[in-house]
Design a protein around this motif. Structure first.
Motif, mmCIF file in Angstrom:
data_model
loop_
_atom_site.group_PDB
_atom_site.id
_atom_site.type_symbol
_atom_site.label_atom_id
_atom_site.label_comp_id
_atom_site.label_asym_id
_atom_site.label_seq_id
_atom_site.Cartn_x
_atom_site.Cartn_y
_atom_site.Cartn_z
ATOM 1 N N LEU A 8 0.856 -1.324 -0.053
ATOM 2 C CA LEU A 8 -0.022 -0.191 0.142
ATOM 3 C C LEU A 8 0.969 1.225 -0.106
ATOM 4 O O LEU A 8 0.827 2.137 -0.773
ATOM 5 N N THR A 9 1.888 1.196 0.577
ATOM 6 C CA THR A 9 3.055 2.641 0.887
ATOM 7 C C THR A 9 3.599 2.719 -0.530
ATOM 8 O O THR A 9 3.483 3.614 -1.007
ATOM 9 N N GLN A 10 3.792 1.622 -1.138
ATOM 10 C CA GLN A 10 4.739 1.836 -2.321
ATOM 11 C C GLN A 10 3.599 2.273 -3.582
ATOM 12 O O GLN A 10 3.928 3.051 -4.274
ATOM 13 N N LEU A 11 2.361 1.722 -3.568
ATOM 14 C CA LEU A 11 1.532 2.259 -4.537
ATOM 15 C C LEU A 11 1.293 3.667 -4.146
ATOM 16 O O LEU A 11 0.897 4.533 -5.059
ATOM 17 N N LEU A 12 0.921 4.035 -2.920
ATOM 18 C CA LEU A 12 0.833 5.394 -2.506
ATOM 19 C C LEU A 12 1.800 6.343 -3.066
ATOM 20 O O LEU A 12 1.679 7.349 -3.376
ATOM 21 N N GLY A 13 3.067 5.905 -3.074
ATOM 22 C CA GLY A 13 4.275 6.685 -3.278
ATOM 23 C C GLY A 13 4.213 6.887 -4.888
ATOM 24 O O GLY A 13 4.461 7.865 -5.269
ATOM 25 N N HIS A 14 3.599 6.012 -5.742
ATOM 26 C CA HIS A 14 3.576 6.061 -6.939
ATOM 27 C C HIS A 14 2.338 6.896 -7.629
ATOM 28 O O HIS A 14 2.208 7.429 -8.716
ATOM 29 N N LEU A 15 1.203 6.896 -6.498
ATOM 30 C CA LEU A 15 -0.095 7.568 -7.106
ATOM 31 C C LEU A 15 0.196 9.052 -7.464
ATOM 32 O O LEU A 15 -0.400 9.372 -8.862
ATOM 33 N N PRO A 16 0.970 10.065 -7.045
ATOM 34 C CA PRO A 16 0.986 11.259 -7.483
ATOM 35 C C PRO A 16 1.517 11.127 -8.809
ATOM 36 O O PRO A 16 0.880 12.128 -9.767
ATOM 37 N N VAL A 17 2.561 10.671 -9.414
ATOM 38 C CA VAL A 17 3.007 10.525 -10.651
ATOM 39 C C VAL A 17 2.169 10.042 -11.539
ATOM 40 O O VAL A 17 1.683 10.422 -12.807
#
Length: 132
Positions: A8-17
């Protein structure tokens, strides 16, 4: 359950881009009247490449712990290293291509701005300073 938090943390990190690139795609696809054909094509191509690379990166980072833990790959650690190198080389080469296409869209199809000034023949010589 701890893997869920990591993913979840990894996906949230990629979400803005990902959201930014999706926004670029939507705006470029709907701006047919405002953007010339070549500019729009370059912008769309660059955004699609960057979006696919970002999805690849998000998928790889999300799957990475599972691949390391299971080592169920037939080649073991050597195969994992080759897969990791392949993903990274694709991303290293793809990002400059995508960014280059977007940068090209900024400069392609632009006409030079007219130089401000007087029309031909309207020039008058400067007056000499008089010492009266």
């Amino acid at each position: 359950m701890d893997m869920f938090g990591y993913r979840l943390t990894q996906l949230l990190g990629h979400l803005p881009v990902l959201l930014t690139l999706l926004g670029i795609l939507v705006l470029a696809a709907t701006a047919r009247r405002r953007l010339p054909g070549r500019v729009r094509s370059l912008l769309l191509a660059g955004a699609v490449i960057l979006l696919l690379l970002e999805l690849l990166g998000a998928a790889w980072v999300t799957a990475l712990p599972e691949l390391l833990r299971s080592r169920s790959l037939s080649g073991g650690m050597r195969q994992f290293e080759l897969m990791n190198l392949t993903v990274n080389v694709v991303r290293w080469l793809g990002y400059p291509v995508g960014l280059g296409l977007i940068a090209a869209a900024v400069f392609v199809g632009r006409t030079p701005a007219p130089v401000p000034g007087r029309p031909w023949g309207a020039w008058t010589p400067p007056q000499a300073d008089r010492a009266d």
